[in-house]
Design a protein around this motif. Structure first.
Motif, PDB file in Angstrom:
ATOM      1  N   VAL A 290     -13.702  14.897  -1.093  1.00 44.73           N
ATOM      2  CA  VAL A 290     -13.452  14.139  -2.176  1.00 44.73           C
ATOM      3  C   VAL A 290     -12.098  15.114  -2.918  1.00 44.73           C
ATOM      4  CG1 VAL A 290     -14.013  14.514  -4.445  1.00 44.73           C
ATOM      5  CG2 VAL A 290     -15.521  14.697  -3.077  1.00 44.73           C
ATOM      6  N   GLU A 291     -11.886  15.862  -2.900  1.00 44.86           N
ATOM      7  CA  GLU A 291     -10.769  16.298  -2.947  1.00 44.86           C
ATOM      8  C   GLU A 291      -9.213  16.348  -2.575  1.00 44.86           C
ATOM      9  OE1 GLU A 291      -8.388  20.568  -4.322  1.00 44.86           O
ATOM     10  OE2 GLU A 291     -10.372  21.033  -3.180  1.00 44.86           O
ATOM     11  N   ARG A 292      -9.718  15.890  -1.325  1.00 49.64           N
ATOM     12  CA  ARG A 292      -8.771  15.671  -0.296  1.00 49.64           C
ATOM     13  C   ARG A 292      -7.723  13.849  -1.308  1.00 49.64           C
ATOM     14  NH1 ARG A 292      -7.633  12.500   3.467  1.00 49.64           N
ATOM     15  NH2 ARG A 292     -10.441  12.758   4.322  1.00 49.64           N
ATOM     16  N   ILE A 293      -9.048  13.202  -1.123  1.00 52.17           N
ATOM     17  CA  ILE A 293      -8.484  11.565  -1.132  1.00 52.17           C
ATOM     18  C   ILE A 293      -8.437  12.035  -2.886  1.00 52.17           C
ATOM     19  CG2 ILE A 293      -9.821   9.288  -1.934  1.00 52.17           C
ATOM     20  CD1 ILE A 293      -9.406   9.877   0.695  1.00 52.17           C
ATOM     21  N   LYS A 294      -8.314  12.666  -4.342  1.00 47.75           N
ATOM     22  CA  LYS A 294      -7.963  12.835  -5.383  1.00 47.75           C
ATOM     23  C   LYS A 294      -6.417  13.014  -5.244  1.00 47.75           C
ATOM     24  CE  LYS A 294      -8.239  12.884  -9.769  1.00 47.75           C
ATOM     25  NZ  LYS A 294      -6.602  13.201 -10.813  1.00 47.75           N
ATOM     26  N   LYS A 295      -5.972  14.020  -4.270  1.00 47.33           N
ATOM     27  CA  LYS A 295      -5.280  14.660  -4.849  1.00 47.33           C
ATOM     28  C   LYS A 295      -4.025  14.200  -4.154  1.00 47.33           C
ATOM     29  CE  LYS A 295      -5.674  19.747  -3.241  1.00 47.33           C
ATOM     30  NZ  LYS A 295      -5.341  21.313  -2.886  1.00 47.33           N
TER      31      LYS A 295
ATOM     32  N   PRO B  10       4.951   7.206   7.406  1.00 51.67           N
ATOM     33  CA  PRO B  10       6.571   8.081   7.636  1.00 51.67           C
ATOM     34  C   PRO B  10       5.733   9.621   7.552  1.00 51.67           C
ATOM     35  CG  PRO B  10       6.340   6.225   5.884  1.00 51.67           C
ATOM     36  CD  PRO B  10       5.222   6.565   6.590  1.00 51.67           C
ATOM     37  N   LEU B  11       4.854   9.906   6.832  1.00 54.53           N
ATOM     38  CA  LEU B  11       4.687  10.822   6.308  1.00 54.53           C
ATOM     39  C   LEU B  11       3.740  11.968   7.021  1.00 54.53           C
ATOM     40  CD1 LEU B  11       4.738  11.215   2.010  1.00 54.53           C
ATOM     41  CD2 LEU B  11       6.781  11.254   3.756  1.00 54.53           C
ATOM     42  N   GLN B  12       2.683  11.053   7.684  1.00 57.61           N
ATOM     43  CA  GLN B  12       2.105  11.926   8.440  1.00 57.61           C
ATOM     44  C   GLN B  12       1.307  12.759   8.174  1.00 57.61           C
ATOM     45  OE1 GLN B  12       1.854  11.030  12.146  1.00 57.61           O
ATOM     46  NE2 GLN B  12       2.684   9.603  11.621  1.00 57.61           N
ATOM     47  N   PHE B  13       0.250  12.029   6.695  1.00 56.06           N
ATOM     48  CA  PHE B  13      -0.779  12.708   6.099  1.00 56.06           C
ATOM     49  C   PHE B  13      -0.015  14.165   5.046  1.00 56.06           C
ATOM     50  CE2 PHE B  13      -3.147   9.950   8.432  1.00 56.06           C
ATOM     51  CZ  PHE B  13      -3.982   9.080   7.763  1.00 56.06           C
ATOM     52  N   ASP B  14       1.635  14.491   5.427  1.00 62.43           N
ATOM     53  CA  ASP B  14       2.046  15.533   4.809  1.00 62.43           C
ATOM     54  C   ASP B  14       2.954  15.495   3.372  1.00 62.43           C
ATOM     55  OD1 ASP B  14       3.622  17.942   3.921  1.00 62.43           O
ATOM     56  OD2 ASP B  14       4.655  17.812   6.034  1.00 62.43           O
ATOM     57  N   LEU B  15       2.108  15.385   2.660  1.00 61.05           N
ATOM     58  CA  LEU B  15       1.911  15.058   0.789  1.00 61.05           C
ATOM     59  C   LEU B  15       3.018  16.166   0.855  1.00 61.05           C
ATOM     60  CD1 LEU B  15      -1.766  14.697  -0.812  1.00 61.05           C
ATOM     61  CD2 LEU B  15       0.014  13.430   0.991  1.00 61.05           C
ATOM     62  N   ASP B  16       4.413  15.696   1.093  1.00 57.28           N
ATOM     63  CA  ASP B  16       5.773  16.916   0.837  1.00 57.28           C
ATOM     64  C   ASP B  16       6.418  15.997   0.139  1.00 57.28           C
ATOM     65  OD1 ASP B  16       8.242  17.513   1.180  1.00 57.28           O
ATOM     66  OD2 ASP B  16       7.290  19.030   2.361  1.00 57.28           O
TER      67      ASP B  16
ATOM     68  N   HIS C   8       0.413  -1.129  -0.385  1.00 54.25           N
ATOM     69  CA  HIS C   8       0.057  -0.337   0.333  1.00 54.25           C
ATOM     70  C   HIS C   8       0.508   1.610  -0.162  1.00 54.25           C
ATOM     71  CE1 HIS C   8      -4.157  -2.727   0.810  1.00 54.25           C
ATOM     72  NE2 HIS C   8      -2.705  -2.677   2.047  1.00 54.25           N
ATOM     73  N   ALA C   9       1.015   1.694  -1.144  1.00 44.95           N
ATOM     74  CA  ALA C   9       1.484   3.565  -0.827  1.00 44.95           C
ATOM     75  C   ALA C   9       1.258   4.404  -0.584  1.00 44.95           C
ATOM     76  CB  ALA C   9       0.881   3.762  -2.273  1.00 44.95           C
ATOM     77  N   GLU C  10      -0.525   4.205   0.448  1.00 49.48           N
ATOM     78  CA  GLU C  10      -0.877   5.105   1.615  1.00 49.48           C
ATOM     79  C   GLU C  10      -0.648   4.531   2.177  1.00 49.48           C
ATOM     80  OE1 GLU C  10      -4.356   1.623   1.111  1.00 49.48           O
ATOM     81  OE2 GLU C  10      -2.808   2.851  -0.267  1.00 49.48           O
TER      82      GLU C  10
END
Length: 477
Positions: free
Chosen positions: A330-335, A250-256, A242-244
């Motif tokens: 919706v936008e958050r999941i797509k991102k 490790p990223l704690q939901f920070d899409l960095d 799982h990529a998620e």
């Protein structure tokens, strides 16, 4: 006392009746998949063929071997050459079509035998089942004895979790001794791999890894949040799922992307870890929020009815409600899905072996069909068609030693093959409906494969599935 004895007789009679009904229900469901049975005495089920005028995509190198002959002898690729002289076997004129290794889905959840036909129809000739139950050991035995048409079948044992991660789908471990005992038990019972899941702390995780090494069982890891993500880079762990999980842990939901690169570098440095992104199952969250009628869609008719009634419905309601409470979900999941695509691209650039997995069989992720969606996502993420194909063939087959005889077209390899009309190195969609699927050398034509789809569609085996799940709860808990 007489009244008590009468009541006991009635109770035992009712129990006996329920057991009888259960046996009949399971027998009826089993007879419904008789179409998968192999009649080894019939010529049609022969596993030796000579294929001529075929273009071979071997997948051990990026090339096409043009206008070859391929000799399959008793389920094994015996010879590949310009000219082969063999007498007494059926000759297949491929008419310049393309022969590829069968696809391998490295992350599935199988609920019944109808799904085996769905995988074959979609060109999937091997699966790695990642939630083992007693019924999977019976499937595995029938596949090994070549009693049924099925993808080559590999399975973990039950999911190993921490003591507080409650759920009837988990095997909760409370101490290191219990962890070691379970690994030994699963090895003895015939499970192929160990699956680790949420909630395993360092002490228990160490015990699982230590015993898995002694018992020579590979580990497949759904990362545990109780240990650092880097903990899953142990050599005994052959793949991470799982990529998620990279985003969540490790990223704690920070899409960095800078933080991501550090994680990617650590995975790459391990040199032995494969990664199964399962992009499709996460993207289906977005699909559920975009389509309010998805549960009534034509495609969902291929889902196991118990899963559709329970898991599919619960997942849909969860995300439908989330969308109602906060439309920006919706936008958050797509991102996040788009970021997962970036993860795949970075994993590939870093040389991490990507292995194709779909999580097929849960939610609204269809068994078999979903692999083509997953492969298309890898293409969109920047991989070439050859690199995409590697994820579902040679990369997958190299993950575990017991799968090494799959994944390429070479002499001595098992003849799990697809014959397709067009070159998938130029057109990936040509893999969707193979003209022929060979499984251990046995040939299935398109009409037969289409019939597998129809047999699985709208099947009425909800109670039979529930009984097999009840068996799992009784035996594993």
């Amino acid at each position: 006392m007489k009244i008590v004895k009468r009541l006991l007789k009635i109770v035992f009679a009712l129990i006996g009746l329920l057991v009888l009904i259960g046996i009949i229900t399971l027998w009826v469901d089993s007879s419904g998949t008789n179409y998968l049975e192999i009649n080894k005495n019939e010529t049609a089920s022969n596993n030796s063929y000579l294929i001529k005028k075929v273009n071979v995509i071997p997948m051990n190198q990026d090339t096409v071997l043009v206008d070859k002959m391929v000799y399959i002898k008793k389920g094994v690729i015996e010879k590949i050459a310009d000219t082969i002289e063999v007498k007494g076997i059926e000759i297949i004129n491929a008419k310049n079509k393309y022969l590829t290794p069968g696809l391998i889905d490295m992350h599935v959840h199988v609920w019944d035998r109808y799904e085996l036909g769905l995988y074959l129809s979609n060109g999937v000739t091997a699966v790695r089942n990642l939630w083992g139950m007693p019924m999977h050991l019976r499937i595995k035995e029938d596949v090994m004895e070549e009693n049924i048409f099925s993808p080559s079948f590999f399975t973990t044992g039950p999911k190993l979790t921490g003591s507080e991660f409650i759920g009837d789908d988990n095997l909760n471990l409370s101490n290191p001794s219990e962890a070691k005992d379970k690994v030994v038990e699963y090895k003895d019972r015939g499970y192929d791999f160990i699956k680790t899941y949420y909630g395993l702390d360092k002490e228990v995780f160490d015990a699982v890894i230590e015993q898995a090494k002694i018992s020579e069982m590979d580990i497949v890891a759904h990362p545990s949040q109780k240990v650092p993500f880097s903990y899953h880079l142990n050599p005994q762990i052959k793949s991470i799922e799982h990529a998620e999980e990279i985003v969540q842990q490790p990223l704690q939901f920070d899409l960095d992307t800078l933080k991501l690169q550090a994680v990617i570098d650590s995975i790459s440095a391990s040199k032995h870890t494969s990664y199964s992104p399962t992009l499709t199952v996460f993207h289906n969250i977005y699909q559920m929020m975009m389509d309010d009628d998805i549960l009534d869609s034509e495609s969902l008719k291929y889902m196991n009815p118990l899963i559709k009634m329970d898991d599919s419905k619960r997942q849909f309601e969860r995300w439908y409600n989330a969308k109602q409470e906060d439309p920006t979900t919706v936008e958050r999941i797509k991102k996040q899905h788009d970021f997962h695509m970036n993860i795949v691209n970075k994993l590939h650039e870093a040389g991490v072996p990507i292995i194709c997995g779909t999580d097929g069989g849960i939610g609204v992720t269809l068994p078999g069909f979903s692999i083509h969606t997953e492969l298309a996502f890898y293409k969109e993420a920047g991989l070439s068609n050859y690199e995409v194909l590697k994820t579902a063939t040679v990369n997958a087959s190299r993950t575990h030693s017991m799968m090494n005889q799959l994944g390429t077209i070479e002499e001595g390899k098992i003849a799990n093959l697809l014959l397709v009309d067009e070159n998938p190195l130029f057109k990936l969609s040509s893999l969707k409906k193979p003209t022929y699927v060979f499984v251990k050398g046995r040939k299935l034509d398109r009409a037969t494969l289409d019939s597998f789809n129809e047999k699985a569609k709208n099947r009425k085996n909800l109670i039979a599935t529930a009984l097999r799940y009840l068996e799992n709860l009784i035996i594993e808990k």
